[in-house]
Design a protein around this motif. Sequence first.
Motif, PDB file in Angstrom:
ATOM      1  N   ASN A 109       7.572   6.734  10.201  1.00 53.02           N
ATOM      2  CA  ASN A 109       6.577   7.361   9.400  1.00 53.02           C
ATOM      3  C   ASN A 109       6.807   8.630   9.266  1.00 53.02           C
ATOM      4  O   ASN A 109       7.027   9.441  10.243  1.00 53.02           O
ATOM      5  N   GLY A 155      -0.685   1.028   7.878  1.00 52.75           N
ATOM      6  CA  GLY A 155      -0.164   0.838   6.605  1.00 52.75           C
ATOM      7  C   GLY A 155      -0.750   0.336   5.563  1.00 52.75           C
ATOM      8  O   GLY A 155      -0.339   0.090   4.383  1.00 52.75           O
ATOM      9  N   ILE A 185      -4.503   5.321   9.858  1.00 56.90           N
ATOM     10  CA  ILE A 185      -4.349   4.616   8.553  1.00 56.90           C
ATOM     11  C   ILE A 185      -3.049   4.250   8.398  1.00 56.90           C
ATOM     12  O   ILE A 185      -2.632   3.400   7.777  1.00 56.90           O
ATOM     13  N   TYR A 190       0.912  -1.178   0.058  1.00 55.28           N
ATOM     14  CA  TYR A 190       0.162  -0.095   0.012  1.00 55.28           C
ATOM     15  C   TYR A 190       0.864   1.188   0.105  1.00 55.28           C
ATOM     16  O   TYR A 190       0.421   2.259  -0.010  1.00 55.28           O
ATOM     17  N   GLY A 191       1.992   1.057  -0.180  1.00 54.96           N
ATOM     18  CA  GLY A 191       2.854   2.403  -0.209  1.00 54.96           C
ATOM     19  C   GLY A 191       3.618   2.763   0.917  1.00 54.96           C
ATOM     20  O   GLY A 191       4.510   3.673   0.841  1.00 54.96           O
ATOM     21  N   LEU A 213      -5.904   3.949   1.967  1.00 54.45           N
ATOM     22  CA  LEU A 213      -7.111   4.338   1.787  1.00 54.45           C
ATOM     23  C   LEU A 213      -8.062   2.899   1.568  1.00 54.45           C
ATOM     24  O   LEU A 213      -9.225   3.080   1.325  1.00 54.45           O
ATOM     25  N   PRO A 223       6.583   3.145   3.202  1.00 50.10           N
ATOM     26  CA  PRO A 223       7.740   2.784   3.294  1.00 50.10           C
ATOM     27  C   PRO A 223       8.417   2.321   4.712  1.00 50.10           C
ATOM     28  O   PRO A 223       8.016   2.531   5.625  1.00 50.10           O
TER      29      PRO A 223
HETATM   30  N1  COA Z   1       0.895   4.195   5.016  1.00 51.05           N
HETATM   31  C1  COA Z   1       1.628   4.700   5.799  1.00 51.05           C
HETATM   32  N2  COA Z   1       2.564   5.620   5.320  1.00 51.05           N
HETATM   33  C2  COA Z   1       2.773   6.046   3.905  1.00 51.05           C
HETATM   34  C3  COA Z   1       1.709   5.075   3.342  1.00 51.05           C
HETATM   35  C4  COA Z   1       0.969   4.231   3.649  1.00 51.05           C
HETATM   36  N3  COA Z   1      -0.084   3.272   2.996  1.00 51.05           N
HETATM   37  N4  COA Z   1       2.258   5.622   1.877  1.00 51.05           N
HETATM   38  C5  COA Z   1       2.924   6.650   1.974  1.00 51.05           C
HETATM   39  N5  COA Z   1       3.311   6.715   3.474  1.00 51.05           N
HETATM   40  C6  COA Z   1       4.385   7.733   3.796  1.00 51.05           C
HETATM   41  C7  COA Z   1       5.507   8.287   2.802  1.00 51.05           C
HETATM   42  O1  COA Z   1       6.640   8.512   3.910  1.00 51.05           O
HETATM   43  C8  COA Z   1       4.871   9.478   2.494  1.00 51.05           C
HETATM   44  O2  COA Z   1       5.949  10.351   2.187  1.00 51.05           O
HETATM   45  P1  COA Z   1       6.310  10.947   0.624  1.00 51.05           P
HETATM   46  O3  COA Z   1       5.199  10.802  -0.037  1.00 51.05           O
HETATM   47  O4  COA Z   1       7.169  11.894   0.792  1.00 51.05           O
HETATM   48  O5  COA Z   1       7.327   9.344   0.563  1.00 51.05           O
HETATM   49  C9  COA Z   1       3.977  10.172   3.635  1.00 51.05           C
HETATM   50  O6  COA Z   1       3.359   8.983   4.192  1.00 51.05           O
HETATM   51  C10 COA Z   1       3.042  11.072   3.126  1.00 51.05           C
HETATM   52  O7  COA Z   1       2.053  11.380   4.268  1.00 51.05           O
HETATM   53  P2  COA Z   1       1.425  12.551   4.406  1.00 51.05           P
HETATM   54  O8  COA Z   1       2.334  13.759   4.247  1.00 51.05           O
HETATM   55  O9  COA Z   1       0.437  12.616   5.738  1.00 51.05           O
HETATM   56  O10 COA Z   1       0.442  12.594   3.187  1.00 51.05           O
HETATM   57  P3  COA Z   1      -1.017  12.758   2.747  1.00 51.05           P
HETATM   58  O11 COA Z   1      -1.970  12.974   3.790  1.00 51.05           O
HETATM   59  O12 COA Z   1      -1.245  13.380   1.256  1.00 51.05           O
HETATM   60  O13 COA Z   1      -1.331  10.966   2.422  1.00 51.05           O
HETATM   61  C11 COA Z   1      -1.652   8.737   2.588  1.00 51.05           C
HETATM   62  C12 COA Z   1      -1.209   9.871   3.307  1.00 51.05           C
HETATM   63  C13 COA Z   1      -0.804   8.376   1.244  1.00 51.05           C
HETATM   64  C14 COA Z   1      -0.722   7.557   3.670  1.00 51.05           C
HETATM   65  C15 COA Z   1      -2.954   8.073   2.432  1.00 51.05           C
HETATM   66  O14 COA Z   1      -3.264   7.848   3.755  1.00 51.05           O
HETATM   67  C16 COA Z   1      -3.632   9.078   1.410  1.00 51.05           C
HETATM   68  O15 COA Z   1      -3.841   9.012   0.201  1.00 51.05           O
HETATM   69  N6  COA Z   1      -4.580   9.911   2.283  1.00 51.05           N
HETATM   70  C17 COA Z   1      -5.230  10.801   1.425  1.00 51.05           C
HETATM   71  C18 COA Z   1      -5.836  11.817   2.176  1.00 51.05           C
HETATM   72  C19 COA Z   1      -7.342  11.271   2.869  1.00 51.05           C
HETATM   73  O16 COA Z   1      -8.279  11.112   2.337  1.00 51.05           O
HETATM   74  N7  COA Z   1      -7.214  11.192   4.330  1.00 51.05           N
HETATM   75  C20 COA Z   1      -8.179  10.800   5.279  1.00 51.05           C
HETATM   76  C21 COA Z   1      -8.013  11.070   6.579  1.00 51.05           C
HETATM   77  S1  COA Z   1      -9.481  11.130   7.443  1.00 51.05           S
END
Ligand code: COA
Length: 233
Positions: free
Chosen positions: A86, A158, A154, A72-73, A161, A75
């Motif tokens: 994280n 790990g 979430i 799921y991505g 979504l 790292p």
């Molecule tokens: N699980 C945990 N950590 C993850 C991950 C996963 N499946 N996929 C990526 N990450 C890490 C990476 O280190 C990433 O850093 P990088 O892009 O520089 O490599 C980092 O999480 C990004 O976290 P954040 O800055 O909080 O990004 P985000 O808020 O845009 O997204 C996701 C976080 C990718 C893990 C995912 O949960 C997502 O797509 N969320 C979308 C937002 C959303 O709908 N959130 C609902 C909250 S109610």
Amino acid sequence: MKIYAVRTLDISEEKIEKICLLIHSGKRFKIKRFINKEDKVRALIGEILIRSIIFEKLNIQNKYITFEKNPYGKPYLKGHPKFNFNISHSGDFVVCAIDDKPIGIDIEEVKYIEYKDIAESFFSVSELDYIVEEDLNIQLNKFYEIWTLKESYIKCCGQGLSIPLKSFSIDIDKYENIKVIIDDEHKEHIFKKFDIGLGYKMAVCSLNKEISNNIIMIDQNSLINNYSKFNME
Ligand code: COA
Ligand code: MG
């Protein structure tokens, strides 16, 4: 467990290129593809922050640090299952949490959005109630509190979504104890919310017994200088 934060400063394109030469090519290409410079800086700082922490804690030289991703991505550090980390970035902050058990961290800049519509669509009924029962002027903050807590959960699991946002509910009681409820049952995850700066919400979710109260603030220039130094040696 430790929590680190860097407040980002602008970096010249030239310097970004230079530091990019000191990170793994996969990440370098990802950073190059970002159009927005702030996205480049956040991703770059996140990368050198975690690499510096790994060097400090595990004494692994940069060239031997290899990250892999779960399906799921998420790292992780290859070959070191007891080292969990994280990263999250938003606005002017890059934050990172490390622990010997799975961990999730999320930071969000509080920006006006149609929080009520989003909470109605994606949050549980009790999460929505937690927000809308507050005074209007603090509802947006409460929304981001729940948002970052949900996302920290979430990210700790790990699974991204692929976990439906309504399938679990964050419960914050009147003593500010936080837990996650799935099918009426409490899970073992523990949570903490942080007020890291005006206009930001941050949350950490852990499978350990305790979450540190302390955030280790790291100066961006020192981070870059030290990183460049230990890579030249
Ligand atoms: N699980 C945990 N950590 C993850 C991950 C996963 N499946 N996929 C990526 N990450 C890490 C990476 O280190 C990433 O850093 P990088 O892009 O520089 O490599 C980092 O999480 C990004 O976290 P954040 O800055 O909080 O990004 P985000 O808020 O845009 O997204 C996701 C976080 C990718 C893990 C995912 O949960 C997502 O797509 N969320 C979308 C937002 C959303 O709908 N959130 C609902 C909250 S109610
Ligand atoms: Mg996030």
